[in-house]
Design a protein around this motif. Structure first.
Motif, PDB file in Angstrom:
ATOM      1  N   THR A 206       6.447   4.863   1.807  1.00 54.36           N
ATOM      2  CA  THR A 206       5.257   4.093   2.169  1.00 54.36           C
ATOM      3  C   THR A 206       4.247   5.060   2.779  1.00 54.36           C
ATOM      4  O   THR A 206       4.425   5.524   3.906  1.00 54.36           O
ATOM      5  CB  THR A 206       5.610   2.995   3.183  1.00 54.36           C
ATOM      6  OG1 THR A 206       6.654   2.172   2.648  1.00 54.36           O
ATOM      7  CG2 THR A 206       4.392   2.140   3.498  1.00 54.36           C
ATOM      8  N   SER A 213       2.709  10.297  -0.524  1.00 58.88           N
ATOM      9  CA  SER A 213       3.350   9.830  -1.754  1.00 58.88           C
ATOM     10  C   SER A 213       2.796  10.614  -2.931  1.00 58.88           C
ATOM     11  O   SER A 213       1.610  10.961  -2.959  1.00 58.88           O
ATOM     12  CB  SER A 213       3.084   8.336  -1.968  1.00 58.88           C
ATOM     13  OG  SER A 213       3.435   7.942  -3.283  1.00 58.88           O
ATOM     14  N   ARG A 215       2.438   9.400  -5.838  1.00 62.06           N
ATOM     15  CA  ARG A 215       1.734   8.482  -6.734  1.00 62.06           C
ATOM     16  C   ARG A 215       0.258   8.388  -6.375  1.00 62.06           C
ATOM     17  O   ARG A 215      -0.107   8.331  -5.205  1.00 62.06           O
ATOM     18  CB  ARG A 215       2.383   7.089  -6.668  1.00 62.06           C
ATOM     19  CG  ARG A 215       1.823   6.090  -7.665  1.00 62.06           C
ATOM     20  CD  ARG A 215       2.563   4.765  -7.583  1.00 62.06           C
ATOM     21  NE  ARG A 215       2.392   4.120  -6.291  1.00 62.06           N
ATOM     22  CZ  ARG A 215       1.318   3.410  -5.936  1.00 62.06           C
ATOM     23  NH1 ARG A 215       0.298   3.273  -6.774  1.00 62.06           N
ATOM     24  NH2 ARG A 215       1.267   2.850  -4.744  1.00 62.06           N
ATOM     25  N   GLN A 217      -2.862   6.774  -5.379  1.00 60.57           N
ATOM     26  CA  GLN A 217      -3.006   5.538  -4.612  1.00 60.57           C
ATOM     27  C   GLN A 217      -4.263   4.738  -4.968  1.00 60.57           C
ATOM     28  O   GLN A 217      -4.521   3.690  -4.374  1.00 60.57           O
ATOM     29  CB  GLN A 217      -3.012   5.858  -3.112  1.00 60.57           C
ATOM     30  CG  GLN A 217      -1.750   6.540  -2.623  1.00 60.57           C
ATOM     31  CD  GLN A 217      -0.512   5.668  -2.754  1.00 60.57           C
ATOM     32  OE1 GLN A 217      -0.499   4.533  -2.287  1.00 60.57           O
ATOM     33  NE2 GLN A 217       0.532   6.194  -3.394  1.00 60.57           N
ATOM     34  N   THR A 219      -4.884   3.042  -7.666  1.00 66.39           N
ATOM     35  CA  THR A 219      -4.471   1.759  -8.236  1.00 66.39           C
ATOM     36  C   THR A 219      -2.976   1.592  -8.004  1.00 66.39           C
ATOM     37  O   THR A 219      -2.276   2.556  -7.681  1.00 66.39           O
ATOM     38  CB  THR A 219      -4.758   1.687  -9.752  1.00 66.39           C
ATOM     39  OG1 THR A 219      -4.046   2.745 -10.411  1.00 66.39           O
ATOM     40  CG2 THR A 219      -6.244   1.815 -10.036  1.00 66.39           C
ATOM     41  N   THR A 220      -2.499   0.364  -8.193  1.00 69.53           N
ATOM     42  CA  THR A 220      -1.076   0.079  -7.992  1.00 69.53           C
ATOM     43  C   THR A 220      -0.557  -0.727  -9.178  1.00 69.53           C
ATOM     44  O   THR A 220      -1.114  -1.786  -9.488  1.00 69.53           O
ATOM     45  CB  THR A 220      -0.843  -0.716  -6.696  1.00 69.53           C
ATOM     46  OG1 THR A 220      -1.375   0.028  -5.591  1.00 69.53           O
ATOM     47  CG2 THR A 220       0.636  -0.958  -6.463  1.00 69.53           C
ATOM     48  N   LEU A 224       4.850  -2.537  -8.234  1.00 68.00           N
ATOM     49  CA  LEU A 224       4.773  -2.083  -6.844  1.00 68.00           C
ATOM     50  C   LEU A 224       3.792  -2.898  -6.011  1.00 68.00           C
ATOM     51  O   LEU A 224       3.593  -2.604  -4.832  1.00 68.00           O
ATOM     52  CB  LEU A 224       4.382  -0.601  -6.803  1.00 68.00           C
ATOM     53  CG  LEU A 224       5.415   0.383  -7.358  1.00 68.00           C
ATOM     54  CD1 LEU A 224       4.871   1.800  -7.336  1.00 68.00           C
ATOM     55  CD2 LEU A 224       6.727   0.304  -6.579  1.00 68.00           C
ATOM     56  N   GLN A 225       3.203  -3.913  -6.589  1.00 65.06           N
ATOM     57  CA  GLN A 225       2.249  -4.734  -5.842  1.00 65.06           C
ATOM     58  C   GLN A 225       2.972  -5.756  -4.967  1.00 65.06           C
ATOM     59  O   GLN A 225       4.028  -6.267  -5.326  1.00 65.06           O
ATOM     60  CB  GLN A 225       1.302  -5.460  -6.805  1.00 65.06           C
ATOM     61  CG  GLN A 225       0.303  -4.549  -7.488  1.00 65.06           C
ATOM     62  CD  GLN A 225      -0.668  -5.308  -8.383  1.00 65.06           C
ATOM     63  OE1 GLN A 225      -0.865  -6.513  -8.219  1.00 65.06           O
ATOM     64  NE2 GLN A 225      -1.273  -4.606  -9.336  1.00 65.06           N
ATOM     65  N   TYR A 396       4.977   7.765 -13.554  1.00 59.61           N
ATOM     66  CA  TYR A 396       4.970   7.190 -12.205  1.00 59.61           C
ATOM     67  C   TYR A 396       3.741   7.646 -11.431  1.00 59.61           C
ATOM     68  O   TYR A 396       3.036   6.827 -10.821  1.00 59.61           O
ATOM     69  CB  TYR A 396       6.239   7.598 -11.456  1.00 59.61           C
ATOM     70  CG  TYR A 396       6.177   7.301  -9.974  1.00 59.61           C
ATOM     71  CD1 TYR A 396       6.271   6.002  -9.503  1.00 59.61           C
ATOM     72  CD2 TYR A 396       5.993   8.333  -9.043  1.00 59.61           C
ATOM     73  CE1 TYR A 396       6.193   5.725  -8.139  1.00 59.61           C
ATOM     74  CE2 TYR A 396       5.919   8.067  -7.688  1.00 59.61           C
ATOM     75  CZ  TYR A 396       6.014   6.761  -7.242  1.00 59.61           C
ATOM     76  OH  TYR A 396       5.919   6.488  -5.900  1.00 59.61           O
ATOM     77  N   ASN A 399       0.570   5.901 -12.418  1.00 53.78           N
ATOM     78  CA  ASN A 399       0.621   4.431 -12.380  1.00 53.78           C
ATOM     79  C   ASN A 399       0.780   3.768 -13.744  1.00 53.78           C
ATOM     80  O   ASN A 399       0.355   2.628 -13.948  1.00 53.78           O
ATOM     81  CB  ASN A 399      -0.621   3.874 -11.667  1.00 53.78           C
ATOM     82  CG  ASN A 399      -0.646   4.250 -10.205  1.00 53.78           C
ATOM     83  OD1 ASN A 399       0.305   3.985  -9.476  1.00 53.78           O
ATOM     84  ND2 ASN A 399      -1.716   4.906  -9.772  1.00 53.78           N
TER      85      ASN A 399
END
Length: 536
Positions: A206, A213, A215, A217, A219-220, A224-225, A396, A399
């Protein structure tokens, strides 16, 4: 820099030995049913080896040794937690994640920005594959998927690295060899203070002001939302599909599981949705008794309970009560599974209770309830997806969701999600000509790569053989002969065919096929075939 650690004093060593005996005796007296994947003799042998070593070991080495004993049963619910107060191991500040293309640092502390998103090549000088092999005995892995999801991060405990001989002493730093953007480099990490842990949720870091992270950030993706919710839904108008992410088998405050699925399925019908996609890839279990509410609502909704309309995403974190849900979906609905195999055996020992060692206070969780949703002969190490799709690190990071995309894109109206049921249906209905056409076609079709036809056909042949009745044995001979037509190098088929000929007294044919089994696999199946030949 080395962390403090000392070999046990005589009194302390004696207390640990008493604890070990208590654990051993309790397992034999109260949990003998756990001896399925290991034997009492193997377990006792490991106990005696650890017992003898205890006077020379540091406390963390003893604890890791006991964890290996708990893990040897290979049921994920039977384990020793390294987070409990009497143990409280330190942690290095990185979160590892297994993607299709390797092990990556999915998240880490802000002090190591270069490391986030890097592929791990080695740990403390040991190549990553060997490092994973070294820690595997400390993980109660039911299968390889469980290890990937829940076990690989044992590499972040300094105590485990030392106890499993990846480091020569207990260190508060470790150096990882990493690769990122074409550059290979070393990164040294310092352990967090004991009691501090990495903030992860459903396996992912988190991110905040302290934690990074890999990933993007901006968009999600849907999976993972709203991870703070047990379940949520979104209608995908362009695809005319309803997406549901269900990440825990429990009721959401304010809306029960039954009410949620009743509402969602009403919307599915009202909007004439072409597909319902239930995402269970991050679901690690919960309250098994809520599963029936999901199944009942799906069975009532004939509009969507059809092959090609109902999809369920599974993966390496699908575990425990969610495995039961997956089993029940497979038993009662027309589901197509998409993604990766699950982390749990189909039938398993679950629901643990604490076994507290009297001197140290260390608690070991031990399974005591047997969960069986499938006939014993259908048990397997996991539920395999009908549409296998795994995610790469780059997917990943950016996204993408190839698993959801595969479900949305699937359009094969004649697809058979349970190919062996279809094969048996053709066989028992006497449609032998169609079976002769369909079976070779399906074996060659990449769409059915998830099905091990050779193994499944051999299972059916063995069921017939074990009946002991001549008509069934003759049918078994037919099945094994069919396997050999399709898989001419199957040593197992030759061995079972030999057993069948022995059962009806045809020793001449038995010798011929058993010799072929020996020739094909002299060090494996051939050994059993040689024993059968010796008995003739």
């Amino acid at each position: 820099m080395a962390l403090q650690g000392f070999a046990q004093e005589n009194g302390s060593a004696t207390q640990w030995q008493e604890d070990l005996r208590f654990f051993q005796n309790t397992i034999h007296e109260d949990y003998p049913f756990l001896f399925v994947k290991t034997s009492p003799e193997a377990f006792d042998g490991e106990v005696e080896a650890l017992y003898a070593e205890i006077p020379n070991l540091q406390e963390h080495e003893i604890i890791v040794g006991i964890s290996r004993l708990a893990a040897s049963f290979k049921y994920g619910h039977t384990h020793l937690s390294f987070w409990q107060k009497p143990v409280e191991f330190a942690q290095f500040p990185y979160n590892l994640y297994a993607f299709e293309d390797g092990i990556y640092i999915e998240g880490t502390h802000k002090n190591y920005p270069e490391a986030v998103g890097a592929k791990v090549l080695a740990v403390a000088g040991t190549p990553i594959a060997e490092a994973l092999q070294a820690i595997e005995p400390t993980v109660p892995a039911e299968n390889a998927q469980y290890f990937k999801a829940y076990g690989i991060n044992n590499l972040r405990y300094p105590e485990i690295l030392h106890a499993q001989k990846l480091t020569q002493s207990l260190q508060n730093t470790v150096t990882l060899k990493l690769e990122k953007n074409g550059r290979v480099f070393n990164q040294t990490f310092k352990a967090l203070p004991k009691g501090n842990s990495i903030p992860t949720h459903r396996g992912f870091v988190t991110p905040d002001a302290t934690w990074l992270s890999a990933r993007d950030q901006d968009t999600t993706p849907l999976y993972l939302q709203q991870l703070d919710q047990v379940y949520f839904e979104e209608f995908l108008a362009d695809e005319q599909a309803m997406y549901v992410r269900h990440s825990r088998i429990q009721d959401e405050p304010g809306e029960s599981t039954r009410d949620f699925y009743a509402r969602v399925l009403e919307e599915v019908v009202a909007k004439d949705a072409e597909k319902l996609i239930i995402d269970l890839r991050l679901n690690g279990g919960g309250n098994n008794y809520l599963n029936k509410d999901v199944i009942k609502e799906l069975l009532k909704t004939e509009h969507i309970n059809q092959i090609g309309k109902l999809f369920v995403i599974i993966g390496k974190r699908t575990f425990s009560a969610c495995q039961n849900l997956v089993n029940e979906l497979d038993n009662y609905t027309n589901v197509i599974f998409v993604g990766e195999p699950t982390a749990e055996n189909l039938n398993f020992w679950g629901d643990n209770r604490p076994l507290t060692l009297p001197n140290s206070g260390v608690s070991i969780s031990v399974s005591y309830l047997w969960w069986q949703d499938k006939p014993a002969l259908e048990n397997a190490e996991w539920m395999a997806p009908n549409l296998p799709v795994a995610m790469t690190f780059e997917e990943y990071r950016t996204n993408q969701d190839p698993v959801l995309e595969a479900a949305l894109a699937f359009d094969k109206p004649d697809f058979k999600p349970k190919p062996m049921d279809y094969v048996k249906e053709l066989y028992f209905s006497g449609q032998t000509h169609k079976l002769a056409e369909e079976l070779p076609r399906m074996i060659q079709d990449p769409l059915y790569a998830f099905c091990d036809f050779e193994t499944e056909l051999l299972k059916q042949g063995n069921l017939l053989l074990q009946s002991g009745r001549e008509p069934q044995i003759q049918a078994a001979i037919q099945v094994f002969s069919t396997v050999l037509n399709l898989f001419p190098d199957s040593a197992n088929a030759y061995k079972h065919l030999g057993e069948s000929y022995i059962a009806i007294g045809n020793e001449k044919e038995a010798k011929q096929v058993l010799l072929k089994a020996v020739a094909l696999d002299p060090d494996g199946v051939g050994i059993a075939a040689q024993e059968l030949l010796a008995e003739i």
